[in-house]
Write a protein that holds these residues in place. Structure first.
Motif, mmCIF file in Angstrom:
data_model
loop_
_atom_site.group_PDB
_atom_site.id
_atom_site.type_symbol
_atom_site.label_atom_id
_atom_site.label_comp_id
_atom_site.label_asym_id
_atom_site.label_seq_id
_atom_site.Cartn_x
_atom_site.Cartn_y
_atom_site.Cartn_z
ATOM 1 N N ALA A 148 13.999 51.656 -24.496
ATOM 2 C CA ALA A 148 13.397 52.965 -24.251
ATOM 3 C C ALA A 148 14.478 54.038 -24.168
ATOM 4 C CB ALA A 148 12.581 52.930 -22.962
ATOM 5 N N TYR A 153 12.949 57.561 -24.771
ATOM 6 C CA TYR A 153 11.619 57.522 -24.171
ATOM 7 C C TYR A 153 11.760 57.523 -22.653
ATOM 8 C CZ TYR A 153 6.809 56.141 -23.225
ATOM 9 O OH TYR A 153 5.521 56.118 -22.778
ATOM 10 N N SER A 156 6.164 58.699 -18.526
ATOM 11 C CA SER A 156 5.188 59.764 -18.756
ATOM 12 C C SER A 156 4.521 60.174 -17.444
ATOM 13 C CB SER A 156 4.115 59.288 -19.732
ATOM 14 O OG SER A 156 3.289 58.311 -19.111
ATOM 15 N N GLU A 210 4.984 50.697 -20.119
ATOM 16 C CA GLU A 210 4.539 51.861 -20.879
ATOM 17 C C GLU A 210 5.226 51.919 -22.245
ATOM 18 O OE1 GLU A 210 3.575 55.757 -18.739
ATOM 19 O OE2 GLU A 210 5.501 56.168 -19.682
ATOM 20 N N TYR A 211 6.515 51.677 -22.270
ATOM 21 C CA TYR A 211 7.242 51.734 -23.541
ATOM 22 C C TYR A 211 6.806 50.592 -24.467
ATOM 23 C CZ TYR A 211 10.912 51.630 -27.024
ATOM 24 O OH TYR A 211 11.582 51.616 -28.220
ATOM 25 N N GLN A 213 3.841 49.289 -24.635
ATOM 26 C CA GLN A 213 2.569 49.692 -25.217
ATOM 27 C C GLN A 213 2.764 50.796 -26.243
ATOM 28 O OE1 GLN A 213 -0.503 48.089 -24.446
ATOM 29 N NE2 GLN A 213 -0.924 49.147 -26.371
ATOM 30 N N TYR A 214 3.656 51.715 -25.939
ATOM 31 C CA TYR A 214 3.964 52.803 -26.868
ATOM 32 C C TYR A 214 4.468 52.241 -28.195
ATOM 33 C CZ TYR A 214 7.057 56.330 -28.995
ATOM 34 O OH TYR A 214 7.715 57.160 -29.872
ATOM 35 N N HIS A 215 5.354 51.263 -28.122
ATOM 36 C CA HIS A 215 5.892 50.670 -29.350
ATOM 37 C C HIS A 215 4.790 49.957 -30.138
ATOM 38 C CE1 HIS A 215 7.839 47.587 -31.876
ATOM 39 N NE2 HIS A 215 8.792 48.491 -32.029
ATOM 40 N N ASN A 217 1.570 50.549 -30.084
ATOM 41 C CA ASN A 217 0.648 51.532 -30.652
ATOM 42 C C ASN A 217 1.222 52.233 -31.874
ATOM 43 O OD1 ASN A 217 -1.178 50.914 -28.658
ATOM 44 N ND2 ASN A 217 -0.699 52.686 -27.386
ATOM 45 N N SER A 218 2.548 52.243 -31.971
ATOM 46 C CA SER A 218 3.187 52.927 -33.095
ATOM 47 C C SER A 218 3.129 52.113 -34.381
ATOM 48 C CB SER A 218 4.652 53.232 -32.760
ATOM 49 O OG SER A 218 5.440 52.033 -32.731
ATOM 50 N N GLU A 435 -5.536 65.001 -21.903
ATOM 51 C CA GLU A 435 -4.619 64.478 -20.899
ATOM 52 C C GLU A 435 -5.098 64.803 -19.485
ATOM 53 O OE1 GLU A 435 -3.731 66.154 -23.603
ATOM 54 O OE2 GLU A 435 -2.834 64.482 -24.718
ATOM 55 N N GLN A 522 4.510 42.734 -32.561
ATOM 56 C CA GLN A 522 5.064 43.124 -31.269
ATOM 57 C C GLN A 522 5.767 41.954 -30.593
ATOM 58 O OE1 GLN A 522 5.288 46.041 -29.976
ATOM 59 N NE2 GLN A 522 5.254 45.933 -27.740
#
Length: 587
Positions: A148, A153, A156, A210-211, A213-215, A217-218, A435, A522
Motif C-alpha cells: 500500500a 494508498y 480511507s 482495505e488495500y 480489497q482495493y487491489h 476490485n481493481s 460516500e 488475487q
C-alpha cells in the motif's frame, strides 16, 4: 400466507432431515464463505467480549521481549498477543457456528489453549496454532501495508470509521461491565496489550484489509475472458427452473395410547427399528415412483405435477403444496445448487436434460420428485444499491404474526418513518453523495448484512428483494443518485428503508465469473507479495498467549514494570529460534 412467504419458510426449513455428514458439509460451506483471515476481523472481539471477560489473565507481562521479526522489524510480545487473540476469537466464532448444527470442532473455549490438541499427531496444541496463525497474519499485514505504501494508498475515511466504530463497541462493552478501556484490554487481551498497542495494530490491520480489497476490485476482465470462463463453467453459471416436492421416508417412533413417546425399562425413548426405517423408505420410494408415473402419463406434465404434489407430501405440507407457486423454483443459479450439495443438482445439470423430464431422487429422509422446466444463461441486468434500514420498535403490547414475530403498531411504524425521514433530510442537507450516504448507513442502519459496507449490495437480481423494494430499484427510469423511502412490511423486518440507487450492473453470471477470476488472481498476487516478506518467531514468542495457556511452555515470567511496548524498532537482531511449546496438553 402468501406463496412467496411459504417458499421462504421452505428455504428456512432446508436443514430438516439432513444427516450429520450433510450438516457438517453445510456448516463447512458456510464457514468457508464467511471465513476471514484473523487480521481482517475488526469487531469480533466486541462480539465475544462478554464471554471472554475474566477468562484472560494478565498477571505475567513481558512487554519488551521480542516475539518475532517480520521484514526486518522486531515485534514485541504485546503485538503478537493482539494477533493471537484475534486468531482465538475467530476460532471461537467457528465454534459457535458449528455448535448451531450440533457439531463439535474439537475446540473447547472453557479450557486453556495449551490443554487441548489442535493436532495430536503433530504435537500441536491450540496455543501453538494460535501463535502460528497470529504470526502468519502479522506477516500478511506487513506485506499488504508495504504494498500500500509503495502505491501511495492510505487509510480511507471508511477505514477510519471502522476503527472508530470498533472503539465505540468496546466502550459499550466497558459500560455494560463496569470497565475502563485499560481494564478491558488487560482482561480481554492481557500480555501487555494496551489501548495504544491495540490501536496501532488495528489501524495496520484495517489498512491491510482495505488495500487488499482495493487491489482485488481493481482487477477487471474483457467480455471475451468472461465468456471463456462461462464456456468452462456452464453448470455453475446457468440458471435452472424446476418444480419439486418431498415424499417423507422417515419412520415414526412408537407412542403410547396418549400419544406420548414410549420409554424402555431404563427410561430411554424407544425409537423406530432399522426394519421400520427401511420399510418407511421403501414406502416413500413406491409413492415417488407412482407420482413420477402419474406425471409422465399426462399430456401437460407441469399441470399434473401441481395437481399431484398435495396428494403425495406429508399431511403437514398439503396446504402449502395446494398453492401452485410453492413447488416452483425459478432461475436458481447453478452455483447455489452446487454449494448446497443439492441431491438434484447433478440431475438438473445433465446436458441431456429437456423440459418435461421428471424423476425421483433419494435423499436422507425420503424422496424428492423433480420436474425439469428450463435451463438458461440469464442476461438480465443487475443493480448496485445502498440502503439504511430503520426497524420499527415493538412492545409487549404488540400482537404476533404467524411466524411468531411482533407486529409493530401504526404509531411505531410512524415513528420509524419519521426517523428515516429525518436521516434522509440530514443527508440531503449535507454533501448528499454516495460516500456520505454510506457513512450514514454505517452509523444508523439496522441491517447486519450490509451495515459494515455502508449499506451496499452489489449485483442485486430482480426478484431478490421484497416487492416494493424490487419494483423501485428496477424501475427503467431509475438513475444514479435517486433516493427514496420504502416501507418494509416483511415479518420481523417491519420498518422503513432509505434506498440509494448507485447504478445498473452486468448480468449476475458475469459477476460470478468476475468474482471467481478476481479471487484466483488475487490469491496469486497475495502469495507473491507475502513470500517476499521474511518472518521468524523469536524467543519471546513462548510468552504469547501464556496468560490463556496452561502448559509447560517455559517458566512463567515475573511481573514486569517495564515501559509499554512502543512501535516496533527497526532491527534485524531478533532471535529467530522457534518458541518453546508443550508437546502434550497439561493434565
Amino acid at each position: 400466507m402468501s406463496a412467496s412467504d411459504k417458499k421462504q419458510q421452505r428455504k428456512s426449513d432446508s436443514t430438516a432431515g439432513l444427516t450429520q455428514r450433510e450438516l457438517k458439509e453445510r456448516a463447512e460451506a458456510q464457514a468457508a464463505k464467511q471465513k476471514k483471515t484473523a487480521y481482517t476481523v475488526v469487531g469480533v472481539v466486541c462480539a465475544v467480549a462478554a464471554a471472554a471477560l475474566l477468562v484472560w489473565n494478565s498477571n505475567f507481562w513481558v512487554k519488551t521481549a521480542t516475539a518475532a521479526t517480520v521484514d526486518g522489524t522486531d515485534y514485541k510480545v504485546p503485538d503478537l498477543q493482539y494477533y493471537y487473540v484475534q486468531a482465538r476469537n475467530n476460532q471461537y466464532s467457528m465454534y459457535q457456528m458449528y455448535s448451531a448444527y450440533g457439531i463439535s470442532t474439537g475446540y473447547d473455549p472453557s479450557k486453556g489453549d495449551g490443554e487441548q490438541w489442535y493436532s495430536e499427531a503433530d504435537g500441536k496444541t491450540y496455543a501453538d496454532y494460535f501463535r502460528e496463525t497470529g504470526l502468519d497474519s502479522l506477516k500478511q499485514v506487513a506485506a499488504l501495508c508495504k504494498a500500500a505504501a509503495a502505491e501511495g494508498y492510505t487509510l480511507s475515511e471508511d477505514g477510519q470509521s471502522q476503527i472508530d466504530d470498533t472503539f465505540a463497541q468496546i466502550d459499550k462493552v466497558c459500560a455494560q461491565n463496569g470497565l475502563t478501556r485499560s481494564s478491558y484490554f488487560a482482561q480481554v487481551y492481557g500480555n501487555g496489550v494496551t489501548e495504544k498497542v491495540f490501536a496501532r495494530n488495528l489501524e495496520k490491520a484495517v489498512l491491510a484489509s482495505e488495500y487488499e480489497q482495493y487491489h482485488q476490485n481493481s482487477l477487471s476482465y474483457p467480455d471475451e475472458e468472461l465468456q471463456a470462463y462461462y464456456n468452462e463453467n456452464p453448470n455453475d453459471l446457468d440458471s435452472y427452473t424446476y418444480r419439486s416436492f418431498q415424499i417423507d421416508g422417515t419412520a415414526a417412533d412408537p407412542t403410547d395410547a396418549n400419544g406420548d413417546p414410549v420409554k424402555d425399562a431404563d427410561g430411554n425413548t424407544v425409537t423406530a427399528t432399522d426394519e421400520e426405517k427401511q420399510a418407511a423408505m421403501d414406502a416413500a420410494k413406491a409413492s415417488a415412483d407412482a407420482a413420477v408415473a402419474e406425471i409422465r402419463a399426462a399430456s401437460d406434465r407441469e399441470a399434473a405435477f401441481i395437481a399431484a404434489a398435495p396428494n403425495y407430501v406429508a399431511e403437514s405440507a398439503k396446504e402449502n403444496y395446494a398453492d401452485a407457486g410453492y413447488s416452483l423454483n425459478e432461475k436458481v443459479q447453478g452455483s447455489v445448487l452446487t454449494q448446497n450439495a443439492s441431491a438434484i443438482a447433478g440431475w438438473l445439470m445433465d446436458p441431456a436434460r429437456k423440459s418435461g423430464d421428471v424423476t425421483a431422487l433419494e435423499t436422507s429422509n425420503g424422496y424428492t420428485v423433480v420436474l425439469f422446466l428450463d435451463r438458461t444463461l440469464v442476461q438480465d441486468p443487475t443493480v448496485d444499491i445502498r440502503h439504511i434500514l430503520i426497524k420499527a420498535e415493538t412492545s409487549d403490547a404488540d400482537t404476533t404474526d404467524d411466524k411468531g414475530s411482533k407486529v409493530p403498531s401504526q404509531e411505531e411504524m410512524d415513528a420509524a418513518k419519521a426517523k428515516a425521514q429525518s436521516l434522509l433530510d440530514e443527508w440531503k442537507a449535507g454533501e448528499a453523495t454516495e460516500e456520505s450516504f454510506g457513512k450514514l448507513a454505517r452509523e444508523n442502519s439496522e441491517d447486519p448484512g450490509s451495515v459494515s459496507k455502508g449499506g451496499e449490495y452489489t449485483f442485486v437480481r430482480q426478484g431478490q428483494m421484497f416487492d416494493a423494494f424490487d419494483q423501485w430499484i428496477f424501475d427503467p427510469a431509475r438513475k444514479s443518485g435517486d433516493v427514496e423511502l420504502i416501507e418494509n412490511t416483511q415479518s420481523g423486518q417491519q420498518g422503513w428503508h432509505i434506498v440509494y440507487f448507485e447504478k445498473t450492473e452486468e448480468p449476475y453470471w458475469k459477476s460470478l465469473a468476475i468474482s471467481a477470476k478476481q479471487s484466483a488472481d488475487q490469491a496469486e498476487w497475495l502469495t507473491g507479495i507475502t513470500d517476499d516478506v521474511e518472518a521468524a518467531a523469536a524467543d519471546g514468542m513462548k510468552y504469547v498467549g501464556q496468560a490463556n495457556t496452561i502448559s509447560d511452555a517455559g517458566e512463567a515470567p515475573a511481573e514486569s514494570g517495564a515501559a509499554e511496548s512502543e512501535a516496533p524498532a527497526e532491527s534485524g537482531a531478533a532471535e529467530s529460534a522457534a518458541p518453546e511449546v508443550s508437546k502434550s496438553p497439561a493434565a
